[in-house]
Scaffold this active site. Structure first.
Site, PDB file in Angstrom:
ATOM      1  N   GLY A 345       0.811  -1.200   0.000  1.00 41.27           N
ATOM      2  CA  GLY A 345       0.000   0.000   0.000  1.00 41.27           C
ATOM      3  C   GLY A 345       0.846   1.253   0.000  1.00 41.27           C
ATOM      4  O   GLY A 345       0.558   2.223  -0.682  1.00 41.27           O
ATOM      5  N   MET A 347       5.096   2.799   1.581  1.00 41.41           N
ATOM      6  CA  MET A 347       6.372   2.469   2.209  1.00 41.41           C
ATOM      7  C   MET A 347       6.939   3.718   2.847  1.00 41.41           C
ATOM      8  O   MET A 347       7.022   4.776   2.228  1.00 41.41           O
ATOM      9  CB  MET A 347       7.339   1.907   1.160  1.00 41.41           C
ATOM     10  CG  MET A 347       8.689   1.517   1.722  1.00 41.41           C
ATOM     11  SD  MET A 347       8.569   0.204   2.959  1.00 41.41           S
ATOM     12  CE  MET A 347       9.924   0.659   4.034  1.00 41.41           C
ATOM     13  N   GLU A 348       7.386   3.555   4.091  1.00 44.39           N
ATOM     14  CA  GLU A 348       7.747   4.691   4.952  1.00 44.39           C
ATOM     15  C   GLU A 348       9.187   5.156   4.814  1.00 44.39           C
ATOM     16  O   GLU A 348       9.731   5.760   5.743  1.00 44.39           O
ATOM     17  CB  GLU A 348       7.484   4.313   6.411  1.00 44.39           C
ATOM     18  CG  GLU A 348       8.449   3.258   6.991  1.00 44.39           C
ATOM     19  CD  GLU A 348       7.929   1.845   6.943  1.00 44.39           C
ATOM     20  OE1 GLU A 348       7.017   1.574   6.128  1.00 44.39           O
ATOM     21  OE2 GLU A 348       8.406   0.995   7.716  1.00 44.39           O
ATOM     22  N   ASN A 349       9.838   4.932   3.682  1.00 46.65           N
ATOM     23  CA  ASN A 349      11.236   5.338   3.509  1.00 46.65           C
ATOM     24  C   ASN A 349      11.481   6.728   4.101  1.00 46.65           C
ATOM     25  O   ASN A 349      10.714   7.652   3.879  1.00 46.65           O
ATOM     26  CB  ASN A 349      11.591   5.381   2.022  1.00 46.65           C
ATOM     27  CG  ASN A 349      11.100   4.170   1.276  1.00 46.65           C
ATOM     28  OD1 ASN A 349      11.454   3.047   1.577  1.00 46.65           O
ATOM     29  ND2 ASN A 349      10.240   4.403   0.303  1.00 46.65           N
ATOM     30  N   GLU A 382       2.178   6.056   7.363  1.00 44.98           N
ATOM     31  CA  GLU A 382       3.558   6.129   6.887  1.00 44.98           C
ATOM     32  C   GLU A 382       4.300   7.287   7.558  1.00 44.98           C
ATOM     33  O   GLU A 382       5.495   7.175   7.850  1.00 44.98           O
ATOM     34  CB  GLU A 382       3.590   6.265   5.367  1.00 44.98           C
ATOM     35  CG  GLU A 382       2.862   5.159   4.625  1.00 44.98           C
ATOM     36  CD  GLU A 382       3.281   3.755   5.043  1.00 44.98           C
ATOM     37  OE1 GLU A 382       4.442   3.559   5.459  1.00 44.98           O
ATOM     38  OE2 GLU A 382       2.442   2.844   4.964  1.00 44.98           O
ATOM     39  N   HIS A 385       5.452   6.308  11.025  1.00 50.50           N
ATOM     40  CA  HIS A 385       6.622   5.420  11.003  1.00 50.50           C
ATOM     41  C   HIS A 385       7.934   6.190  11.199  1.00 50.50           C
ATOM     42  O   HIS A 385       8.950   5.573  11.536  1.00 50.50           O
ATOM     43  CB  HIS A 385       6.700   4.657   9.685  1.00 50.50           C
ATOM     44  CG  HIS A 385       6.085   3.295   9.727  1.00 50.50           C
ATOM     45  ND1 HIS A 385       6.339   2.382  10.721  1.00 50.50           N
ATOM     46  CD2 HIS A 385       5.225   2.676   8.862  1.00 50.50           C
ATOM     47  CE1 HIS A 385       5.684   1.265  10.479  1.00 50.50           C
ATOM     48  NE2 HIS A 385       4.993   1.419   9.357  1.00 50.50           N
TER      49      HIS A 385
END
Length: 957
Positions: A345, A347-349, A382, A385
C-alpha cells in the site's frame, strides 16, 4: 509497508477500511455482479469461449537475469527446498557499516550502481572471518577492498544470493562495488524497478540486495552520506532520494544529476530512490519548535489534481503526532511519490514515502468516502513510522510487529480523532474478524512475533499488523492513556536511533508504570484466538453480581497447548428497565484459566455488557437471549457493544437459516432482530454511520468462522435470503430512511462525518431494497447510478447492489455495469479495479467464465498488482463461486498462481493463501483443493514465497 489483505472498503460496503490494509485491497463480503467483455468496439454480456492465457515466460521467478553466469549474483531457479530461518538463531553481524555512498547511472535498459561502504569489524571477531553480503539478480562488474581489486579467487557465491569475500580484514576498511541491474525487466517490483516510466524502489523487506551487495538486515544501521543519481533530464527531470537535497546540476549530453544526504542512520530497507517525469503539489508545515518543513507530493502529471486531500491529511498527521505523543518531524523535507505498480500500500522510507496510487489519490469524481478515509489513514500511518519504525526500528524481521502493530495502533487512534471513535472501532474489529481470525485458525497461524519464516514477505500479515495493533491497544487499556504515553516516552528515550525488540517495548511500558507485564509476553509468543466464556449470577439479597470468566485457546501449528493470557476485559452492568449504568465500568484482568469477579451494591439483576470496545482480540462466548441482545442493541451505552449485539443476532439468524436451507425449509427472521433494526432505522439521534453499521450483516468470512465445516452453498444462500426477508418486513422504514438521507440539492460535496453518514445509511437501504428484485427497487437503484447529482460513493453502491440481481434485474444490472465502465472506469485504473472487483464477487452460475474472460480485457494486466488483486484475489474471496463443487474455481486459481509466480512471486504467494483453510470444508472440496495445492507445489522453479504458503497449507496432510 504492509501486507495486502482483501479488506473492507473498495465497494459500497459500509465498513471503512481497516489500517492494514493501509495497504489493504478487496472486499469485506463477496458482492455479486455480471461482468462484461470486449467484442470489437462494444461491450457484451454473452459468454465467449476463451482459452486460459498461457503463463508469461519471464525469467523463471520474475525480474531480469543476466546471461553471464560468472558475473551472475543469483540463480533464481528454486532447485532445492528453501531454508527456514528461526528467531532463536539470531546473532549479531560480524561487521557493521558506518557510511554508505551510492551512485546510480540510469540508462535505458541497464542501470549502473556503484557503492562505497565503510565497514567496521565487531570487537572480538576474528580478522579472517569472511564478509558475507546479500546480493540477488546483480551483474557484478568490479569489487575492491581498500582500493585493491578483487579477483574470483578472493570471493565466491556461498549461496545463490550470498556473496562471500575472504578475509583477513583490518578493524576498519572500505569496500567498493560496481554492479549492473535492469529495472525495466524487474517484474517482482522489489529493489529498483520501473513503473509507468518512473524508476522507483521498494526495499522492505529484502529488496536492497537486488540493488547492490549489502548487509541487508534491519539491525545494520548506516549513514547514507552521499546518494548521487544521474539520468536523462527529459525522461527523468525529478531525481529523489532520502534525506535532504545537497547538490544538483547538468552533466551535458541531455543528462543531469542530484545528490542527497540523510543525516540519520537507517537500515537498508528504508532506502528509497525515485527518478521520472512527475508533477507535484507543494506546501509546508511549521513544527512546534518553529522549524519549517517543505512538503511535496508527486504523481503522474494528469493525477496532480487528486493530491490535495493527501497533503491536508499529512499536515493533520504531523500536528496530531506532536499533540498526542510529542513527536516532531526531524528533516527539512518530506516527499511522497505515488506509483501505479506497487506490491504493497505504501512504504515509509525516511523522508521519501512511496505510495500505491490507490492510497494517495482522491477527488470527488475518482474516490469514494472509504477511499478518502483510507488515504487519510495511510498517509498518517507512513508518517507515524518516522518515529515508530525509522528512528526506532526492528532488530530483526521477527520483530516486525514492533513497528507495524504499534504504527497501525497509532493511525487507528488518529483516524478516531479525525472521524468518529465508535465508527472507526467497529470498522477495525469487523476487518480483524473477517481476515485475521481465519488466519489464526488455519495452517498459516503464527504469533504476532513469528518464530520462523522462509520468505519474510509472507509475514506481512493481518496477524502482525491488525492483531499486533490490538495487542498495543491492550497496553493502553491496562495502563490508561496517561500510562501508555509514559511508556512511549521511555521507549523513545531508551532506544532512539537503535534497532530493538518487542521485549524492549514491553519493558518500557512496564518500567514506566511500575507494573509486571511478564505474562503479557504470551500475546507475542502464542498463536490463535483465545476464547473467553462468561457466565453471571445475581444475589438479590446481597445485592451482588458475580461474573465468572474462563479462557482457553485451541492448538495452532507447532503449539498444541497454550498458557493463560493476560486479558483486559471491560465490563458494564445495565439496568433492565432503561439501560442505566448500575455501577462504574471496570477493566477486569483475566490472568488465570478461571476467575470470578464480584460487583457489590448492584440494585437489580443486570444485563451484562462484556468486552466493551473489544478490549481484547478474543472470541466471547456468553449465553444471552435474543431479547437481551436486542435490548443491548438499543440501550447499551458502549457504542461498540450496541453494534456487537446486533452482529450476534445476525449471526444466529443466518446460521439457523443455513440449516433451514440444507433441510429444505423456508428461512425466517426472528422478531427481536426485525424490531431492533426498525428502531435503528427510525432513531433520529443515533450517528448515521453507526446506524448503517448496525444494519449491516457480518461478512461471509466472519459467519464461516462460526461453523465447524463451511458449507459455501447453504451459507451464501441463507445470507441472501435472510436479507431479502428483512427487506420485505422493513420496506417502509428502509424507503423512508432512504428518502430522509438524500443529498440536499445544490449542496457541495463534503466528506465530513454528517455527509458520509448520510450516504452510508442511504446506501445500506438501497442494498437491502434491491434484494427484493422488484421493479420499484431496481428503478430506484438505477436512477442512483445515472443521476448526475450522485457522488461516486452512491454510484458505486448502487452498481454493486444491482450486480447481485438476476431475473427481473438482469437488464438493469448490465446497464449499470456498462455505464460505470464507460463513464468512470475506462481510462482510470483505480476505478477499473473497483469494476473488476464487483464482477469477481458476483453470485451467478457463469461467474467463473466471465471472470476468466476479463483476463483478456484490454485494460487488464496481470503484471499490475492492483489489477491482479482486484480480479484474481477478489474471485478467490467469492465464497460460493470460488468453492464451486466441481472444483473449477480451484483449478482456475491454481493456473493463475502458477502464471503469476513467474512474474511477481510476492503477489502470487499472498493469493495462494486462499487455499490455506481448505481443511475447513467438506471432504470432497478438501480433496479438490489439495490436488491444486500439490500441483502448484510441484511446479518447476516455484518461488520460495509461494513454496512457503503452499507448503504450510499442506503440512501434516
Amino acid at each position: 509497508s504492509a501486507h495486502v489483505l482483501f479488506a473492507a472498503d473498495i465497494l459500497c460496503t459500509v465498513m471503512p477500511l481497516s489500517s492494514a490494509f493501509r495497504h489493504s485491497f478487496g472486499l469485506s463480503r463477496p458482492l455479486t455482479s455480471t461482468p462484461l467483455y470486449r467484442t470489437s468496439s462494444s461491450w457484451s454480456t454473452r459468454i465467449p469461449s476463451l482459452p486460459i492465457r498461457p503463463a508469461h515466460r519471464l525469467n523463471l521467478r520474475g525480474g531480469f537475469r543476466f546471461r553471464n553466469l560468472n558475473a551472475m549474483a543469483t540463480n533464481s531457479i528454486q532447485a532445492t527446498t528453501p531454508a527456514e530461518k528461526f528467531r532463536k538463531d539470531y546473532k549479531l553481524p560480524d561487521y557493521s557499516i558506518k557510511n554508505v555512498e551510492l551512485t546510480f547511472k540510469i540508462q535505458t535498459g541497464s542501470t549502473q550502481v556503484s557503492s562505497t561502504l565503510k565497514f567496521k569489524r565487531k570487537s572480538g571477531v576474528d580478522p579472517s572471518t569472511p564478509l558475507r553480503l546479500d546480493a540477488e539478480d546483480l551483474k557484478l562488474n568490479a569489487l575492491a577492498v581498500n582500493g585493491r581489486t578483487l579477483t574470483t579467487s578472493d570471493y565466491k557465491w556461498a549461496q545463490a544470493d550470498v556473496l562471500e569475500i575472504a578475509g583477513p580484514f583490518p578493524d576498519e576498511f572500505t569496500l567498493t562495488t560496481d554492479v549492473s541491474i535492469k529495472p525495466e525487466e524487474n517484474t517482482q517490483l522489489s529493489g529498483l524497478y520501473q513503473s509507468s516510466g518512473v524508476y522507483c524502489t521498494q526495499c522492505e523487506a529484502e529488496g536492497f540486495r537486488r540493488i547492490t551487495p549489502f548487509l541487508d538486515r534491519p539491525d545494520v544501521m548506516a549513514s547514507y552520506v552521499r546518494v548521487r543519481i544521474e539520468a536523462d533530464k527529459a525522461a527523468c527531470p525529478v531525481l529523489l532520494s532520502n534525506g535532504n537535497l545537497v547538490e544538483k546540476g547538468d552533466l551535458g549530453g541531455g543528462r543531469h544529476f542530484a545528490v542527497w544526504q540523510d543525516p540519520f542512520p537507517k537500515p537498508s530497507y528504508l532506502f528509497a530512490l525515485v527518478a521520472g517525469d512527475l508533477g507535484s503539489i507543494k506546501d509546508s508545515f511549521t513544527t512546534k519548535s518553529g522549524r519549517k518543513v517543505a512538503l511535496e507530493i508527486f504523481s503522474e502529471h494528469d493525477k496532480v489534481g487528486q493530491l490535495d486531500w493527501a497533503m491536508a491529511s499529512l499536515k493533520q498527521a504531523m500536528q496530531w503526532d506532536e499533540e498526542r505523543f510529542g513527536l516532531e518531524y526531524d528533516l527539512d523535507v518530506y516527499n511522497i511519490v505515488a506509483v501505479s505498480d506497487f506490491n504493497m500500500g505504501a512504504m515509509e522510507n525516511k523522508g521519501l514515502n512511496v505510495f500505491n496510487t490507490s492510497c494517495v489519490l482522491a477527488s470527488p469524481t475518482t474516490a469514494t468516502d472509504n477511499d478518502y478515509e483510507r488515504v487519510q489513514g495511510v498517509i498518517a500511518h507512513e508518517y507515524f513510522h518516522n518515529w515508530t519504525g525509522n528512528r526506532v526500528t526492528c532488530r530483526d524481521w521477527f520483530q516486525l510487529t514492533l513497528k507495524e502493530g504499534l504504527t497501525v495502533f497509532r493511525d487507528q487512534q488518529f483516524s478516531m480523532d479525525m472521524t468518529s471513535e465508535a465508527v472507526k472501532r467497529v470498522g477495525d474489529v469487523g476487518a480483524l474478524r473477517a481476515y485475521q481470525f481465519p488466519e489464526d485458525s488455519g495452517p498459516m497461524a503464527h504469533p504476532i512475533r513469528p518464530e520462523s519464516y522462509i520468505a519474510m514477505d509472507n509475514f506481512y500479515t493481518s496477524t502482525v499488523y491488525e492483531k499486533g495493533a490490538e495487542v498495543i491497544g491492550m497496553y493502553q487499556t491496562l495502563l490508561g492513556r496517561v500510562g501508555f504515553r509514559k511508556g512511549m516516552d521511555l521507549y523513545f528515550k531508551r532506544h532512539d536511533g537503535t534497532a530493538v525488540t518487542c521485549d524492549d517495548f514491553r519493558a518500557a511500558m512496564a518500567d514506566a508504570n511500575g507494573v509486571d507485564l511478564t505474562q503479557f509476553e504470551r500475546w507475542y509468543t502464542q498463536a490463535g484466538t483465545p476464547q473467553v466464556k462468561a457466565s453471571g449470577t445475581y444475589d438479590a439479597a446481597a445485592r451482588r453480581y458475580t461474573l465468572q470468566l474462563e479462557q482457553s485457546c485451541g492448538p495452532s501449528p507447532g503449539q498444541p497447548t497454550k498458557l493463560p493470557y493476560h486479558i483486559p476485559v471491560r465490563v458494564g452492568l445495565l439496568g433492565r428497565a432503561n439501560g442505566k449504568e448500575l455501577c462504574a465500568e471496570r477493566v477486569l484482568e483475566l490472568r488465570e484459566e478461571r476467575q470470578e469477579f464480584v460487583f457489590e451494591g448492584i440494585s437489580e439483576a443486570p444485563v451484562a455488557s462484556i468486552l466493551r470496545g473489544f478490549s481484547a482480540p478474543v472470541k466471547l462466548v456468553f449465553d444471552q437471549s435474543d431479547e437481551e441482545l436486542a435490548f443491548l442493541m438499543g440501550h447499551d451505552t458502549d457504542s461498540f457493544n450496541r453494534w456487537e449485539a446486533g452482529q450476534k443476532l445476525f449471526t444466529r439468524t443466518v446460521l439457523a437459516n443455513a440449516e433451514a436451507v440444507r433441510a429444505g425449509r423456508p428461512v425466517t427472521v426472528p422478531g427481536p432482530l426485525l424490531d431492533a433494526c426498525r428502531r435503528t432505522l427510525e432513531d433520529p439521534v443515533a450517528e448515521r454511520s453507526l446506524k448503517a453499521y448496525a444494519l449491516t450483516m457480518p461478512p461471509l468470512a466472519t459467519l464461516a468462522e462460526e461453523t465447524t465445516t463451511v458449507d459455501p452453498e447453504s451459507l451464501s444462500v441463507a445470507a441472501r435470503q435472510t436479507r431479502r426477508e428483512m427487506a420485505k418486513a422493513l420496506r417502509a422504514s428502509l424507503e423512508a430512511a432512504y428518502r430522509d438521507n438524500l443529498p440536499v440539492p445544490g449542496q457541495p460535496f463534503r466528506v465530513d462525518q454528517e455527509a458520509v453518514g448520510r450516504r452510508r445509511i442511504k446506501n445500506v437501504c438501497i442494498d437491502y431494497l434491491v434484494e427484493l428484485e422488484d421493479q420499484p427497487a431496481i428503478a430506484l437503484a438505477l436512477q442512483q447510478v445515472k443521476s448526475e447529482s450522485s457522488t461516486l460513493t452512491d454510484v458505486l453502491a448502487a452498481t454493486a447492489a444491482l450486480a447481485s440481481c438476476s431475473s427481473a434485474g438482469t437488464a438493469a444490472r448490465e446497464e449499470a455495469l456498462a455505464l460505470f465502465y464507460s463513464k468512470y472506469a475506462k481510462g482510470n485504473d483505480l476505478l477499473f479495479c473497483k469494476w473488476l472487483r464487483i464482477q469477481a464477487g458476483a453470485d451467478f452460475d457463469d461467474c467463473l467464465a466471465r471472470v476468466d474472460a476479463l483476463l483478456q480485457h484490454p485494460d487488464f494486466s496481470i503484471k499490475n498488482p492492483n489489477k491482479a488483486r482486484a480480479l484474481i484475489g477478489a474471485f478467490s474471496g467469492n465464497l460460493r463461486r470460488f468453492h464451486a463443487a466441481d472444483g473449477s474455481g480451484y483449478r482456475w486459481l491454481a493456473d493463475r498462481l502458477i502464471e503469476l509466480d513467474k512474474i511477481n512471486p510476492k503477489s502470487a504467494a499472498r493469493m495462494a493463501s486462499a487455499f490455506a483453510s481448505f481443511r475447513r470444508y467438506d471432504s470432497a472440496r478438501q480433496a479438490l483443493m489439495r490436488a491444486q495445492l500439490e500441483r502448484v507445489r510441484d511446479t518447476p522453479g516455484l518461488s520460495k514465497d509461494s513454496f512457503e504458503i503452499v507448503g504450510r497449507s499442506l503440512k501434516d496432510d
